[in-house]
Scaffold this active site. Structure first.
Site, short mmCIF file in Angstrom:
data_model
loop_
_atom_site.label_atom_id
_atom_site.label_comp_id
_atom_site.label_asym_id
_atom_site.label_seq_id
_atom_site.Cartn_x
_atom_site.Cartn_y
_atom_site.Cartn_z
N ARG A 1 1.32 -0.83 0.16
CA ARG A 1 0.00 0.17 -0.08
C ARG A 1 0.51 1.33 -0.26
NH1 ARG A 1 -1.84 1.19 4.54
NH2 ARG A 1 -2.81 -0.37 4.65
N ASP B 1 -10.72 18.54 -13.24
CA ASP B 1 -10.58 17.00 -13.83
C ASP B 1 -10.80 17.46 -15.25
OD1 ASP B 1 -11.56 14.56 -15.07
OD2 ASP B 1 -13.15 14.74 -13.87
N LYS C 1 -10.29 6.63 -18.93
CA LYS C 1 -10.43 6.63 -20.24
C LYS C 1 -9.37 7.23 -21.50
CE LYS C 1 -14.26 6.92 -17.89
NZ LYS C 1 -14.68 8.21 -17.18
N TYR D 1 -19.17 15.75 -13.58
CA TYR D 1 -18.82 14.30 -13.65
C TYR D 1 -20.27 13.89 -12.45
CZ TYR D 1 -17.81 9.39 -14.10
OH TYR D 1 -18.27 8.03 -14.01
C1 PLP Z 1 -14.84 8.45 -16.09
C2 PLP Z 1 -14.83 9.64 -15.57
C3 PLP Z 1 -14.42 10.14 -13.88
C4 PLP Z 1 -14.70 8.69 -12.80
O1 PLP Z 1 -13.99 7.80 -12.49
P1 PLP Z 1 -13.44 6.42 -13.23
O2 PLP Z 1 -12.21 5.90 -13.62
O3 PLP Z 1 -14.77 5.78 -13.80
O4 PLP Z 1 -13.83 6.49 -11.01
C5 PLP Z 1 -14.55 10.78 -13.57
N1 PLP Z 1 -14.10 12.59 -14.16
C6 PLP Z 1 -14.82 11.91 -15.58
C7 PLP Z 1 -15.04 13.45 -16.34
C8 PLP Z 1 -15.20 10.84 -16.28
O5 PLP Z 1 -14.42 10.75 -17.47
#
Ligand code: PLP
Length: 400
Positions: free
Chosen positions: A66, A191, A216, A119
């Site tokens: 961890r 983000d 993504k 999100y």
């Molecule tokens: C998919 C996504 C998240 C969440 O990410 P995970 O890897 O699914 O936990 C957060 N912000 C945006 C803009 C996303 O597209």
């Protein structure tokens, strides 16, 4: 635009940054160090390690999974280089990254400002979950910078936003938000999942922390979940301590896949930028499309901002089909190449109807309140040949 940074190009960094030379066993690639714990030769070795750590030393080892892993560290270094950050910290998912940042930087009684069009789970966490710790959030419309300023109180600790946003690809004026944060002594968190470090680098504009769902574009193959936070050494060191306590660490297998995916990040994203722009123009000229949302089109409300701060406009195109919920569903059922799935950023083109995917349990009226129209379609482009995608969309439009 910030001054051109004096650093290798993104493809060079994507391939070379973060890997040790030589690797163990003279392997070319970073090995998957699949271990939960690490051993010590004897008690003296353990004492040396503990002493050194107490005094803040940085020996190239750790004692437990961890608290670190060489495969994970190599990918963190690659991501830091790509994002132009001092440090990066990997997590088990994008939401693990976001929630750890918020839980770590906000105390009971604190306040944060969040832009709408965020999100959905991030918004839920800020508005519902954090309320249990007496942490309040004010939602400000995207693009309302006076509103952000007005929402700031003495207890405000964070401004949290996204750029480009989902599903309307709204683009934030990053230098402007960073300036507000600096002047009011409030940290800014972006983000940047839809942006990728290929298309934008928010830290260079003065933003404090950049978060990605690495699930993504960064991973890029729809085969892993991960998240990352990038920022200054001091901020990341603090977050690292909290990650070690909260525990949503990225495992070495996942980190290996992410590091492997990252090597082609620039190639993939450049292709997705091209596909995005071509498809957006195609859709905008199509008689069965009522409206297209793509920051690369002059018709997008944030085109001017996007053109100054982004090197590409990304692979997500959102559009309204002329018709209702059922017309949009018929189009989605008629395409052959794009697969029906949430998520984005991988090599496969995905298609979805936000009304039926992320907002299924809401009524049409409730959806309209959060700005989601029934006839909206989100196309997350992959790296396929754009002529094939266009021909496929054309035959699908012919059948609705
Ligand atoms: C998919 C996504 C998240 C969440 O990410 P995970 O890897 O699914 O936990 C957060 N912000 C945006 C803009 C996303 O597209």
């Amino acid at each position: 635009m910030p001054k051109k940074e004096n650093r290798p190009g993104p493809s060079t960094q994507a391939v070379h940054a973060g890997g040790a030379r030589p690797q163990p066993y003279h392997a070319l690639t970073t090995p998957i160090v699949q271990t939960a714990t690490y051993t010590f030769a004897d008690t003296a070795d353990l004492s040396d390690f503990m002493e050194e750590r107490m005094w803040g030393g940085s020996r190239q080892r750790t004692e437990y999974g961890r608290y670190g892993n060489p495969t994970v560290s190599a990918v963190e270094a690659k991501l830091a280089a790509l994002e132009g950050a001092e440090e990066a910290l990997l997590f088990a998912s994008g939401m693990a990254a976001m929630t750890t940042v918020l839980l770590s930087l906000l105390s009971s009684g604190a306040h944060l400002v969040i832009t709408d069009d965020a999100y959905r789970r991030t918004r839920q966490f800020c508005l519902n979950f954090l309320k249990r710790f007496a942490i309040e959030a004010t939602v400000v419309p995207m693009g309302d910078y006076a509103g952000v300023e007005a929402a700031i109180r003495p207890s405000t600790r964070l401004i949290v936003s996204e750029s480009p946003t989902n599903p309307y690809l709204r683009v934030l004026d990053l230098p402007r938000l960073a300036e507000i944060g600096r002047r009011r002594q409030v940290k800014t968190v972006i983000d940047s999942t839809f942006g990728t470090p290929i298309n934008q680098r928010p830290l260079a504009h003065g933003i404090d922390l950049v978060i990605h769902s690495a699930t993504k574009y960064l991973g890029g193959h729809n085969d892993l979940l991960a998240g990352v936070v990038c920022g200054s050494g001091a901020l990341i060191a603090h977050l690292r301590q909290q990650l070690w306590m909260l525990g949503p660490v990225c495992d070495p297998q996942n980190a290996f896949l992410l590091g492997r995916g990252l090597k082609t990040l620039a190639l993939r994203v450049n292709r997705q930028n091209e596909n995005g722009l071509r498809i957006a123009r195609f859709l905008e000229g199509h008689p069965k499309v009522a409206r297209v949302w793509y920051p690369g089109l002059p018709s997008h409300p944030d085109h001017a901002v996007a053109a100054t701060q982004m090197d590409g406009f990304g692979g997500v195109v959102t559009f309204e089909v002329r018709g209702d919920l059922e017309t949009a569903s018929r189009l989605i059922d008629a395409v052959r190449l794009p697969l029906i799935a949430p998520s984005l950023g991988g090599v496969e083109t995905l298609i979805e109807q936000p009304a039926l995917m992320s907002y299924y349990e809401l009524s049409t009226e409730e959806r309209l309140q959060v700005g989601i129209k029934d006839n909206l379609v989100r196309l997350a482009l992959g790296i396929e040949d754009v002529e094939d995608l266009m021909a496929d969309l054309e035959q699908a439009f012919d059948r609705i």
